[in-house]
Design a protein around this motif. Structure first.
Motif, short mmCIF file in Angstrom:
data_model
loop_
_atom_site.label_atom_id
_atom_site.label_comp_id
_atom_site.label_asym_id
_atom_site.label_seq_id
_atom_site.Cartn_x
_atom_site.Cartn_y
_atom_site.Cartn_z
N LEU A 69 0.81 -1.22 0.00
CA LEU A 69 0.00 0.00 0.00
C LEU A 69 0.85 1.27 0.00
CD1 LEU A 69 -3.02 -1.05 2.24
CD2 LEU A 69 -2.87 -0.93 -0.26
N PRO A 70 1.89 1.40 0.83
CA PRO A 70 2.75 2.59 0.70
C PRO A 70 3.45 2.67 -0.65
CG PRO A 70 3.11 1.56 2.82
CD PRO A 70 2.25 0.62 2.02
N PHE A 71 3.85 1.53 -1.20
CA PHE A 71 4.48 1.52 -2.52
C PHE A 71 3.53 2.04 -3.58
CE2 PHE A 71 5.39 -0.63 -6.55
CZ PHE A 71 6.68 -0.18 -6.76
N LEU A 72 2.27 1.57 -3.56
CA LEU A 72 1.29 2.05 -4.53
C LEU A 72 0.97 3.52 -4.32
CD1 LEU A 72 -1.13 -1.00 -4.78
CD2 LEU A 72 0.50 -0.18 -6.49
N ALA A 73 1.00 3.99 -3.07
CA ALA A 73 0.76 5.41 -2.81
C ALA A 73 1.87 6.27 -3.42
CB ALA A 73 0.66 5.65 -1.30
N VAL A 74 3.12 5.86 -3.24
CA VAL A 74 4.24 6.60 -3.83
C VAL A 74 4.16 6.56 -5.35
CG1 VAL A 74 6.76 6.58 -4.11
CG2 VAL A 74 5.76 6.33 -1.85
N LEU A 75 3.84 5.41 -5.91
CA LEU A 75 3.70 5.29 -7.37
C LEU A 75 2.59 6.20 -7.89
CD1 LEU A 75 4.57 3.79 -9.96
CD2 LEU A 75 2.85 2.07 -9.40
N THR A 76 1.48 6.26 -7.18
CA THR A 76 0.35 7.10 -7.60
C THR A 76 0.73 8.58 -7.56
OG1 THR A 76 -1.22 5.45 -6.84
CG2 THR A 76 -2.04 7.69 -7.09
N VAL A 77 1.37 9.03 -6.49
CA VAL A 77 1.79 10.43 -6.39
C VAL A 77 2.77 10.76 -7.50
CG1 VAL A 77 3.08 12.07 -4.96
CG2 VAL A 77 1.31 10.62 -3.92
N HIS A 78 3.70 9.87 -7.77
CA HIS A 78 4.69 10.07 -8.84
C HIS A 78 4.00 10.23 -10.19
CE1 HIS A 78 8.38 9.47 -11.19
NE2 HIS A 78 7.64 8.67 -11.94
N GLU A 79 3.07 9.33 -10.49
CA GLU A 79 2.41 9.37 -11.80
C GLU A 79 1.49 10.58 -11.94
OE1 GLU A 79 3.11 7.66 -14.44
OE2 GLU A 79 4.64 6.60 -13.30
N PHE A 80 0.84 10.99 -10.84
CA PHE A 80 0.03 12.20 -10.93
C PHE A 80 0.90 13.43 -11.11
CE2 PHE A 80 -3.69 9.79 -9.74
CZ PHE A 80 -4.68 10.47 -10.44
N GLY A 81 2.15 13.39 -10.70
CA GLY A 81 3.09 14.47 -11.01
C GLY A 81 3.27 14.61 -12.51
N HIS A 82 3.40 13.49 -13.22
CA HIS A 82 3.48 13.53 -14.69
C HIS A 82 2.19 14.09 -15.28
CE1 HIS A 82 7.19 11.24 -14.96
NE2 HIS A 82 6.67 10.28 -14.19
N TYR A 83 1.06 13.64 -14.75
CA TYR A 83 -0.24 14.05 -15.27
C TYR A 83 -0.43 15.56 -15.12
CZ TYR A 83 -5.29 14.66 -15.54
OH TYR A 83 -6.54 15.10 -15.87
N PHE A 84 -0.19 16.08 -13.92
CA PHE A 84 -0.40 17.52 -13.68
C PHE A 84 0.61 18.37 -14.46
CE2 PHE A 84 -2.44 16.02 -9.61
CZ PHE A 84 -3.72 16.27 -10.05
N THR A 85 1.83 17.90 -14.61
CA THR A 85 2.81 18.62 -15.41
C THR A 85 2.37 18.69 -16.87
OG1 THR A 85 4.59 17.96 -13.92
CG2 THR A 85 5.23 18.70 -16.13
#
Length: 80
Positions: A27-43
């Motif tokens: 669950l923490p791994f998926l949370a970090v992955l999600t935050v990382h990918e949303f960084g790409h999305y918002f950029t």
């Protein structure tokens, strides 16, 4: 030919402790992955690039396993 006895230990059934230990990692791994990918999305959105929301590429070893995420670009990127 040398005959050996090989034993197979099944992964399942697992204990509740095993499941909680796996969730404590995944669950923490998926949370970090999600935050990382949303960084790409918002950029991409800030730079006016049409892009889909990130989605997970599942790896069918259980309900919380993934090999990563993917986003689809709907428009071209300036300068490429």
């Amino acid at each position: 030919m040398d005959e050996r006895n090989f034993s197979f230990t099944p992964i399942l059934p697992c204990t509740l402790s095993d499941i909680l230990g796996g969730l404590a990692f995944s669950l923490p791994f998926l949370a970090v992955l999600t935050v990382h990918e949303f960084g790409h999305y918002f950029t991409a959105r800030l730079n006016k690039v049409k892009v889909t929301l990130p989605y997970y590429i599942p790896l069918w070893l259980g309900p919380f396993t993934t090999i990563g995420t993917m986003e689809h670009l709907s428009s071209s990127v300036a300068g490429s």
